[in-house]
Scaffold this motif. Sequence first.
Motif, short mmCIF file in Angstrom:
data_model
loop_
_atom_site.label_atom_id
_atom_site.label_comp_id
_atom_site.label_asym_id
_atom_site.label_seq_id
_atom_site.Cartn_x
_atom_site.Cartn_y
_atom_site.Cartn_z
N PHE A 98 16.31 47.67 14.45
CA PHE A 98 17.04 47.38 13.42
C PHE A 98 17.57 45.85 13.64
O PHE A 98 17.63 45.38 14.91
N THR A 99 17.52 44.89 12.73
CA THR A 99 17.93 43.49 12.88
C THR A 99 19.34 43.18 12.64
O THR A 99 20.07 44.23 12.19
N HIS A 101 20.64 41.47 10.39
CA HIS A 101 20.76 41.56 8.93
C HIS A 101 20.77 42.94 8.41
O HIS A 101 21.50 43.33 7.47
N GLN A 102 20.34 44.09 9.23
CA GLN A 102 20.55 45.26 8.82
C GLN A 102 21.86 46.17 9.33
O GLN A 102 22.45 47.07 8.87
N TRP A 103 22.09 45.64 10.45
CA TRP A 103 23.22 46.32 11.47
C TRP A 103 24.77 46.03 10.92
O TRP A 103 25.24 46.89 10.58
N VAL A 106 25.51 48.43 8.15
CA VAL A 106 25.42 49.90 8.43
C VAL A 106 26.72 50.02 9.32
O VAL A 106 27.39 51.04 9.24
N THR A 198 23.83 48.59 -0.55
CA THR A 198 23.26 47.37 0.33
C THR A 198 22.20 47.88 1.47
O THR A 198 21.55 47.29 1.84
N VAL A 199 22.89 48.92 2.02
CA VAL A 199 22.14 49.66 3.19
C VAL A 199 20.60 50.13 2.65
O VAL A 199 19.66 49.93 3.52
N ARG A 201 18.87 49.04 0.29
CA ARG A 201 18.17 47.87 0.08
C ARG A 201 17.62 47.16 1.58
O ARG A 201 16.34 46.59 1.54
N ARG A 202 18.11 47.48 2.34
CA ARG A 202 17.69 46.68 3.69
C ARG A 202 17.17 47.66 4.62
O ARG A 202 16.47 47.33 5.69
N VAL A 203 17.46 49.09 4.76
CA VAL A 203 17.25 49.91 5.57
C VAL A 203 16.20 51.03 4.92
O VAL A 203 16.87 51.57 3.95
N GLY A 208 19.39 54.23 7.20
CA GLY A 208 20.69 53.66 7.15
C GLY A 208 21.74 54.24 7.30
O GLY A 208 22.77 54.21 7.99
#
Length: 315
Positions: A98-99, A101-103, A106, A198-199, A201-203, A208
Motif C-alpha cells: 500500500f502507498t 496515497h492508499q493508506w 484506509v 474513495t478507498v 477507487r484507490r484500492v 481496502g
Amino acid sequence: MHAASAPSPTSAPSPMSTRHAPAAPASSEPSEPSVPAPEDRRLAALFTLLGSGLSTQTGAAIGSLAFPVLGPLGVVAVRQYVAAIALFTVARPPLRSFTRHQWWPVLLLALVFGTMNLSLYTAIDRIGLGLAVTLEFLGPLAIALSAARRRIDACCALVAAAGVVTLMRPRPSADYLGMGLGLLAAACWASYILLNRTVGRRVPGAQGSAAAAAVSALMFLPVGIVLAFRNPPTPAAVGYAVAAGVLSSAVPYLADMFTLRHVPAAAFGLFMSVNPVLAGLVGWIVLGQNLGPVEWAAVGAVVAANALSILTARR
C-alpha cells in the motif's frame, strides 16, 4: 454494518431470449446441471438480502446481552476482531504494497468504522435497538437525499425529519445522550459511505475495507486486553459478542457480495431501508424492547421517506 461494495453485476441475457429456443438433440452423454434462471437468482438474492438484514439486527440484539459483563465497548472490541478476521480471510490485502496515497483513506475508514460501531452499540444500550438503528439510518438517507434535486425528494426529507423530531421529542424518559450517540452513528455511517468510495477507487476489490477492519481491530486490541484483566469475561458473554461479530459483520458482508451481483442498486437500497423496522421487531422479540405507536409511526416515516425516494427515482 456492511463492509464493502461488491463488483458491479454483469449483464445477463434476458430469459425471453431463450424461452423459445429449439430443443437440443438427444444425447447419451449425461446432461449438465441446469443453471438457475435470472429470475430465480434475483429472488434468491432478495431473500438473502432480507436474511442479511435480520442477521445484522439479531447480531446487535445478541451482542447487547453481553453488555452487563463486557459493556458496549467490550462487545464492539470483539466485533471488530471478528470483522477483521472475516474480511482479511476473504480479501487478503497486501498491506506492505500500500502507498501513502492508499493508506490515509484506509486509516480514516478504520477510525470511522470503530466510532460508528461504538456509538451505535452505546446508543442501543441506552435507547434500545429500534430507535438507535432508526437514527443511525439517517446517515445513508442523508447521503441519498443530498444529491437529489427533485421536489419529491425534498418532501421525503421533510417526512424523515418529522420522524426524527417525533423520536427525539421532549419527554421525562428521553435519553438525549443516547439519541445523540445514535445521530453520531448516523454521521459516521455517512462518512463511511463516502470514504468507502474513495478507498474503492484507490484500492482494488475489498482489500481496502479489509485493511481498514484490521487497523480498527488493532485500535481496539488494548481495550480488549484492559477489559479482560479488569473484569474477566464469562464464556457466555464472549459467545454473545462473537455471535454479534459473525451475524452483524461476516454474514452481511458475504450476503452483500452475492446480492449486489444479482439485484439492481435501487432494489438493494429499498431492502436496506427496512432495517429500522427489522431492528424494532428484533428488539421487541429478543430483548423485550417495546416501541409505542408514536415511535412506530416515526420509524415508519423514516422508512417511507427512503422507500419513496428510491421508488420514484428516474431510471
